[in-house]
Design an enzyme around this catalytic site. Structure first.
Site, PDB file in Angstrom:
ATOM      1  N   GLU A 250      47.264  43.126  45.333  1.00  6.04           N
ATOM      2  CA  GLU A 250      45.986  43.705  45.752  1.00  6.04           C
ATOM      3  C   GLU A 250      44.841  42.759  45.437  1.00  6.04           C
ATOM      4  OE1 GLU A 250      45.233  47.594  44.185  1.00  6.04           O
ATOM      5  OE2 GLU A 250      47.259  48.301  44.631  1.00  6.04           O
ATOM      6  N   LYS A 252      41.466  41.669  43.810  1.00  7.62           N
ATOM      7  CA  LYS A 252      40.863  42.073  42.535  1.00  7.62           C
ATOM      8  C   LYS A 252      39.345  42.047  42.688  1.00  7.62           C
ATOM      9  CE  LYS A 252      41.257  41.332  37.560  1.00  7.62           C
ATOM     10  NZ  LYS A 252      39.885  41.500  37.132  1.00  7.62           N
ATOM     11  N   ARG A 417      48.687  47.818  28.230  1.00  8.04           N
ATOM     12  CA  ARG A 417      48.750  46.586  28.993  1.00  8.04           C
ATOM     13  C   ARG A 417      50.223  46.270  29.190  1.00  8.04           C
ATOM     14  NH1 ARG A 417      44.619  43.254  29.626  1.00  8.04           N
ATOM     15  NH2 ARG A 417      43.372  44.118  27.928  1.00  8.04           N
TER      16      ARG A 417
HETATM   17  P1  AMP Z   1      40.459  42.397  33.500  1.00  4.71           P
HETATM   18  O1  AMP Z   1      39.231  43.217  33.193  1.00  4.71           O
HETATM   19  O2  AMP Z   1      40.192  40.981  33.818  1.00  4.71           O
HETATM   20  O3  AMP Z   1      41.546  42.614  32.463  1.00  4.71           O
HETATM   21  O4  AMP Z   1      41.111  42.956  34.840  1.00  4.71           O
HETATM   22  C1  AMP Z   1      41.493  44.287  35.003  1.00  4.71           C
HETATM   23  C2  AMP Z   1      40.394  45.028  35.744  1.00  4.71           C
HETATM   24  O5  AMP Z   1      40.326  44.624  37.087  1.00  4.71           O
HETATM   25  C3  AMP Z   1      40.646  46.508  35.827  1.00  4.71           C
HETATM   26  O6  AMP Z   1      40.188  47.151  34.654  1.00  4.71           O
HETATM   27  C4  AMP Z   1      39.833  46.919  37.045  1.00  4.71           C
HETATM   28  O7  AMP Z   1      38.532  47.280  36.640  1.00  4.71           O
HETATM   29  C5  AMP Z   1      39.697  45.649  37.852  1.00  4.71           C
HETATM   30  N1  AMP Z   1      40.316  45.675  39.178  1.00  4.71           N
HETATM   31  C6  AMP Z   1      39.731  45.198  40.294  1.00  4.71           C
HETATM   32  N2  AMP Z   1      40.529  45.335  41.364  1.00  4.71           N
HETATM   33  C7  AMP Z   1      41.668  45.936  40.937  1.00  4.71           C
HETATM   34  C8  AMP Z   1      42.880  46.340  41.577  1.00  4.71           C
HETATM   35  N3  AMP Z   1      43.088  46.165  42.877  1.00  4.71           N
HETATM   36  N4  AMP Z   1      43.834  46.918  40.811  1.00  4.71           N
HETATM   37  C9  AMP Z   1      43.639  47.102  39.469  1.00  4.71           C
HETATM   38  N5  AMP Z   1      42.513  46.733  38.820  1.00  4.71           N
HETATM   39  C10 AMP Z   1      41.534  46.157  39.539  1.00  4.71           C
END
Ligand code: AMP
Length: 591
Positions: A250, A252, A417
């Site tokens: 997906e 991001k 996680r």
């Molecule tokens: P990170 O904050 O870098 O650990 O990345 C995870 C975060 O990406 C999640 O908490 C979501 O807020 C965000 N996110 C954005 N797009 C997606 C997606 N398609 N699936 C899951 N999380 C997503």
């Protein structure tokens, strides 16, 4: 249970630093409590009035607590303030003033825990004209009828400074010990906590109905689910290997994570930290009413600003402007938001969290048919590393952060996680490919030109989930703007501690310790071994002891303090270990 009994337990907790001992003390406390009060005990121990998603604030400032102490003991505000300047702990100041009170102890009947809790609820709900005086009076009444040790906690509690050094994980283990004499029920308890985010409720169910009720615990609308988190891997090949050769990929999106709860005409939106943020997203809330074809639903997505004329998503900096409390509805017009939905956890009475990703996704798409503001995230399903890489590159070219790969068969893993979600982000050569979220545990005084700000750098830590402790990983001494120095010195000054907080593990000594509360986002060039830090500390081949540290760390991001992340949501020791080994692999393959 009388409040004095609880205060004695807290006093005993403050004296220990061993986690096992803390679990023992807490389990004795839970054993001794009644089912009708155990939730209150949990909230008081967490230093809150209710789970964070209820947004209940005490509304008691330090100055007000000082006035309450003065009023309760017959001294002047100035007397109290002077003592506080020396002790640095208003709880201790209250204790000492009560022990030398000039007034007769008001009431000899000893309040029980729930009476104290209810008085605090009352204090929090006083509002309007004259509310400050009324709050002070109510708090002073409590203090005036308390013993010195009770006063210590009666004052610390509404200030959010209990200083018990106890995390939620420790309390879950203590509940297991209470019920079973060992820690074997922790996992079940954690699962229940992860789907309701209300530790008081979990404790109450456990105490009144036993482990069977905990095992049958279900998702409920308007009780936010602790969000699933993503692991990271450096290459498409490794991602596919981990996913057994096939996965969904997906886009991001870099915006605000929103968990949306809907029941009939009632909508609530919760942040990643499970705070209620419904009022920040009026357009998303009204779209959820109109566009989501279900009476009841819980789903999740990323809200981000969108340029209607070009069809492009805007960077996080643009989206964040929406955070301003004022003018949200005007902003909604010139910066419309889209919600890119990526998961579904509940629909019309049925929990989906144990269903595989593909089934959740199919239902989500069905609920959003014909929608406009709320769209399913863009994705592909692939077996090919090349296809994954191409999708990643197109996403980055479109101005997005990267991709999140998802295991087609995995359930929704609340609060953890796991490798069922793996992120791959833009990387810059010569730098660690991802930013780290670190917890501030101490800071340094300013020297030279920084003296005027009283700030010269940070001591930062990561979270060790197994130990429920914060282990230091880096000092950050450069790259602060003047505004950042001012903000940090002001914010950190208010949570300063006389000595190293119980949950912090550190060999390095900062000028000032602070309570582990605030998270900053940091970028660094590399992770190296260092004897100065406790993160992942281990004996090396040459017999020396060393942990990990960061090379050239600097703050990044629009906001200095990441108020959307709690200290337990910071980067973990395990992640640092993984990043360190990935770094080694990259170097080997570069050669
Ligand atoms: P990170 O904050 O870098 O650990 O990345 C995870 C975060 O990406 C999640 O908490 C979501 O807020 C965000 N996110 C954005 N797009 C997606 C997606 N398609 N699936 C899951 N999380 C997503």
């Amino acid at each position: 249970m009388q409040f004095i009994k609880l205060a004695e337990y807290y006093d005993a907790l403050e004296g220990v630093s061993s986690r096992l001992k803390m679990i023992d003390i807490m389990s004795d406390l839970f054993k001794e409590s009644e089912p009708s009060e155990i939730d209150h005990i949990v909230y008081i121990t967490q230093g809150v009035l209710a789970p964070p998603f209820e947004g209940r604030e005490f509304g008691v400032a330090e100055k007000m607590a000082q006035e309450a102490i003065a009023l309760a003991t017959g001294y002047t505000k100035e007397n109290v303030e002077l003592d506080f300047r020396k002790s640095g702990d208003l709880g201790k100041t209250a204790e000492s003033f009560v022990s030398k009170s000039k007034l007769k102890r008001m009431n000899s009947s000893k309040p029980d825990v729930s009476e104290v809790y209810n008085s605090m609820i009352k204090i929090s709900s006083i509002s309007g004209k004259g509310s400050k005086e009324q709050k002070i009076k109510t708090l002073a009444n409590l203090v005036a009828s308390s013993s010195p040790v009770e006063a210590r906690y009666l004052i610390r509690y509404p200030l959010g400074q209990l200083r018990l050094g106890l995390g939620d994980a420790t309390m879950l283990e203590a509940l297991s010990v209470m019920e079973n004499g060992d820690r074997t029920l922790k996992e079940e308890l954690e699962k229940a906590y992860n789907i309701c985010s209300d530790l008081g409720l979990v404790a109450k169910e456990m105490k009144s109905k036993g482990i069977k009720a905990i095992k049958e615990f279900s998702v409920t609308v308007f009780k936010p689910i602790r969000p699933a988190l993503a692991e990271r891997l450096p290459t498409a090949e490794e991602i596919l290997e981990k996913m057994d050769g096939e996965c969904a990929v997906e886009q991001k999106y870099d915006g605000f994570r929103c968990q949306i709860h809907k029941k009939g005409k009632h909508i609530e939106i919760y942040s990643r930290r499970l705070e209620r943020t419904t009022d920040m997203f009026p357009d998303i809330a009204s779209a959820a009413l109109k566009e989501v074809h279900a009476y009841e639903a819980i789903f999740e997505g990323e809200a981000l600003a969108y340029n209607d004329s070009t069809g492009e998503f805007m960077p996080f900096q643009e989206t964040i402007q929406r955070k301003r409390k004022h003018g949200i509805s005007e902003k909604a017009i010139d910066l419309p938001l889209k919600l890119m939905a990526f998961d579904l956890m509940f629909e019309n009475g049925k929990s989906y969290i144990n269903e595989p990703y593909e089934k959740r996704r199919a239902k989500l798409e069905q609920l959003l048919e014909g929608s406009d503001t709320i769209k399913p995230s863009k994705r592909i399903i692939t077996k090919s590393a090349k296809e994954l890489d191409d999708f990643f590159s197109t996403s980055v070219t479109d101005g997005l952060e990267g991709i999140v790969a998802k295991d087609l068969k995995a359930p929704y893993v609340a609060g953890a996680r796991k490798f069922s979600w793996i992120k791959l982000k833009r990387s810059y050569q010569g730098e660690l490919s991802d930013t780290l979220d670190l917890v501030i545990v101490g800071y340094y005084r300013g020297r030279g030109s920084r003296t005027e700000f009283g700030f010269g750098g940070l001591l930062c830590a990561v979270y060790n989930e197994t130990r429920d402790m914060f282990e230091t990983v880096s000092k950050i001494g450069t790259g602060f703007t003047e505004e950042q120095m001012q903000e940090l010195s002001k914010t950190l000054g208010s949570i300063e501690q006389k000595s190293k907080p119980a949950r912090v593990d550190s060999i390095t000594e900062p000028d000032f310790w602070v309570y582990p509360k605030y998270v900053v986002t940091v970028k660094a060039d590399e992770i190296t071994r260092s004897p100065m830090h406790t993160c992942g500390i281990a004996i090396q081949k040459d017999g020396t002891k060393s942990g990990y540290s960061l090379r050239f760390p600097r703050l990044v991001g629009e906001t200095t303090i990441r108020r959307d992340k709690s200290p337990e949501e910071a980067t973990t020791t395990k992640e640092i270990e993984e990043l360190f080994s990935q770094q080694k692999k990259v170097r080997v393959s570069d050669k």
